[in-house]
Write an enzyme that holds these catalytic residues in place. Structure first.
Site, PDB file in Angstrom:
ATOM      1  N   GLY A  58       0.769  -1.237   0.000  1.00  0.00           N
ATOM      2  CA  GLY A  58       0.000   0.000   0.000  1.00  0.00           C
ATOM      3  C   GLY A  58       0.794   1.277   0.000  1.00  0.00           C
ATOM      4  O   GLY A  58       0.236   2.338   0.294  1.00  0.00           O
ATOM      5  N   ARG A  65       2.458   2.706  -2.641  1.00  0.00           N
ATOM      6  CA  ARG A  65       2.460   3.468  -3.884  1.00  0.00           C
ATOM      7  C   ARG A  65       1.472   2.851  -4.861  1.00  0.00           C
ATOM      8  O   ARG A  65       0.936   1.759  -4.635  1.00  0.00           O
ATOM      9  CB  ARG A  65       3.855   3.515  -4.516  1.00  0.00           C
ATOM     10  CG  ARG A  65       4.403   2.180  -4.950  1.00  0.00           C
ATOM     11  CD  ARG A  65       5.875   2.266  -5.305  1.00  0.00           C
ATOM     12  NE  ARG A  65       6.378   0.995  -5.822  1.00  0.00           N
ATOM     13  CZ  ARG A  65       6.582   0.729  -7.116  1.00  0.00           C
ATOM     14  NH1 ARG A  65       6.309   1.649  -8.012  1.00  0.00           N
ATOM     15  NH2 ARG A  65       7.049  -0.434  -7.501  1.00  0.00           N
ATOM     16  N   ASP A 120       8.125  -8.179   4.281  1.00  0.00           N
ATOM     17  CA  ASP A 120       8.456  -8.925   3.069  1.00  0.00           C
ATOM     18  C   ASP A 120       7.300  -9.884   2.797  1.00  0.00           C
ATOM     19  O   ASP A 120       7.152 -10.907   3.483  1.00  0.00           O
ATOM     20  CB  ASP A 120       9.764  -9.688   3.261  1.00  0.00           C
ATOM     21  CG  ASP A 120      10.161 -10.480   2.025  1.00  0.00           C
ATOM     22  OD1 ASP A 120       9.425 -10.443   1.018  1.00  0.00           O
ATOM     23  OD2 ASP A 120      11.199 -11.164   2.074  1.00  0.00           O
ATOM     24  N   SER A 157      -4.823  -9.016 -12.736  1.00  0.00           N
ATOM     25  CA  SER A 157      -4.344  -8.260 -13.897  1.00  0.00           C
ATOM     26  C   SER A 157      -5.048  -8.792 -15.138  1.00  0.00           C
ATOM     27  O   SER A 157      -5.427  -9.969 -15.190  1.00  0.00           O
ATOM     28  CB  SER A 157      -2.837  -8.435 -14.060  1.00  0.00           C
ATOM     29  OG  SER A 157      -2.396  -7.962 -15.325  1.00  0.00           O
ATOM     30  N   TYR A 164       3.907 -14.227 -14.255  1.00  0.00           N
ATOM     31  CA  TYR A 164       2.986 -13.176 -13.823  1.00  0.00           C
ATOM     32  C   TYR A 164       1.563 -13.467 -14.295  1.00  0.00           C
ATOM     33  O   TYR A 164       0.607 -13.446 -13.505  1.00  0.00           O
ATOM     34  CB  TYR A 164       3.465 -11.830 -14.368  1.00  0.00           C
ATOM     35  CG  TYR A 164       2.595 -10.659 -13.991  1.00  0.00           C
ATOM     36  CD1 TYR A 164       2.681 -10.078 -12.730  1.00  0.00           C
ATOM     37  CD2 TYR A 164       1.704 -10.110 -14.905  1.00  0.00           C
ATOM     38  CE1 TYR A 164       1.889  -8.991 -12.381  1.00  0.00           C
ATOM     39  CE2 TYR A 164       0.910  -9.028 -14.569  1.00  0.00           C
ATOM     40  CZ  TYR A 164       1.002  -8.469 -13.311  1.00  0.00           C
ATOM     41  OH  TYR A 164       0.209  -7.385 -12.978  1.00  0.00           O
ATOM     42  N   ALA A 166       0.202 -16.328 -15.391  1.00  0.00           N
ATOM     43  CA  ALA A 166      -0.357 -17.571 -14.867  1.00  0.00           C
ATOM     44  C   ALA A 166      -0.776 -17.445 -13.405  1.00  0.00           C
ATOM     45  O   ALA A 166      -1.851 -17.913 -13.004  1.00  0.00           O
ATOM     46  CB  ALA A 166       0.661 -18.702 -15.031  1.00  0.00           C
ATOM     47  N   LYS A 181      -1.478 -14.643 -11.791  1.00  0.00           N
ATOM     48  CA  LYS A 181      -2.617 -13.723 -11.695  1.00  0.00           C
ATOM     49  C   LYS A 181      -3.919 -14.432 -12.098  1.00  0.00           C
ATOM     50  O   LYS A 181      -4.990 -14.118 -11.583  1.00  0.00           O
ATOM     51  CB  LYS A 181      -2.380 -12.490 -12.564  1.00  0.00           C
ATOM     52  CG  LYS A 181      -1.332 -11.539 -12.003  1.00  0.00           C
ATOM     53  CD  LYS A 181      -1.683 -11.016 -10.618  1.00  0.00           C
ATOM     54  CE  LYS A 181      -0.764  -9.908 -10.168  1.00  0.00           C
ATOM     55  NZ  LYS A 181      -1.050  -9.460  -8.781  1.00  0.00           N
ATOM     56  N   ILE A 186      -1.550   0.470 -15.926  1.00  0.00           N
ATOM     57  CA  ILE A 186      -1.747   1.607 -15.029  1.00  0.00           C
ATOM     58  C   ILE A 186      -0.418   2.331 -14.856  1.00  0.00           C
ATOM     59  O   ILE A 186       0.588   1.718 -14.491  1.00  0.00           O
ATOM     60  CB  ILE A 186      -2.267   1.143 -13.651  1.00  0.00           C
ATOM     61  CG1 ILE A 186      -3.521   0.272 -13.816  1.00  0.00           C
ATOM     62  CG2 ILE A 186      -2.525   2.336 -12.751  1.00  0.00           C
ATOM     63  CD1 ILE A 186      -4.697   0.965 -14.444  1.00  0.00           C
TER      64      ILE A 186
END
Length: 248
Positions: free
Chosen positions: A15, A17, A64, A138, A151, A153, A155, A184
């Site tokens: 959270g 940015r 992390d 996404s 990324y 797969a 998502k 974005i």
């Protein structure tokens, strides 16, 4: 109709940015208290200071999200600091690009398992108040993703897991929904960096968006705040694309 989160509490994983920050600030602007986490202590403190200007209670902690124990520990601390939780937003991403152990490991740990760990830890508190979970996926989940196989797969797995969570948690009136943003652009974000480093590719992607521009983090946040609000009380399970027609 007005969205009012007065007296409500949100936890936003990732959270400091971009989309996560916009959701957190939007929640606070609607009257709620917020906790955020990310890896960069400086960015966290800068964002926490913005909450202070809104007069809302703000909790921030460096965590992390690839480490399951740290994710769970952060969520416990956030719930204790806020005095509960009404909304959990799972926004973090490792942006795994490479089709190798490193890319897949990072995407699985951050984009998927952080959602599992955060939601499982928050669930006992969420069901006490019939709260809500918003997972950020996404549009890469909806189409082939040859530039970033892990990324896309993972998502896609987030979308499937959202539906499963919605079915599992409905008995406790905890709603779970998902947002699939398109491209974005925000300061310091992926597309901001691509614009400077590879303008040809940036313009190719820009040309593929029917609206003719990149999206703004606040446009994703507005949808997240709506589906987390009582205005969407009968909505659980779907994935909403916020992409200006990108990928149609």
């Amino acid at each position: 109709m007005k969205i009012d989160f007065t007296g409500k509490k949100a936890i936003v994983c990732g959270g400091s940015r971009g989309i996560g920050k916009a959701i957190a600030l939007g929640f606070a602007a609607c009257g709620g208290d917020v906790s955020i986490c990310a890896r960069d202590p400086k960015a966290l403190e800068e964002t926490r200071a913005e909450f202070a200007k809104l007069g809302r209670k703000a909790h921030a902690a460096s965590a992390d999200l690839a480490d399951g124990d740290k994710v769970r520990g952060y969520v416990r601390d956030a719930i204790a600091s806020l005095g509960g939780v009404d909304l959990l937003v799972n926004n973090a991403s490792a942006f795994g690009m490479s089709d190798d152990d490193k890319g897949w490991g990072a995407s699985l740990a951050v984009d998927m398992m952080a959602i599992v760990n955060a939601t499982q830890e928050a669930y006992p508190a969420l069901k006490q108040v019939q709260g809500s979970v918003v997972n950020i996926s996404s549009i890469s989940a909806l189409h082939p993703a040859p530039r970033q196989p892990p990324y896309g797969a993972i998502k896609a797995a987030v979308i499937h897991y959202t539906v499963t969570q919605a079915a599992l948690y409905a008995k406790d009136r905890v709603r779970v929904n998902c947002i699939a943003p398109g491209s974005i652009e925000f300061p310091g974000g992926v597309w901001d960096r691509v614009k400077a480093a590879n303008p040809t590719f940036y313009n190719e992607i820009l040309a593929s968006i029917p609206f003719g521009r990149m999206g703004h983090a606040e446009e994703v946040a507005n949808v997240a705040l709506f589906i987390a609000s009582p205005l969407a009380a009968w909505v659980t399970g779907p994935t909403i694309s916020v992409a200006g027609g990108q990928g149609l």
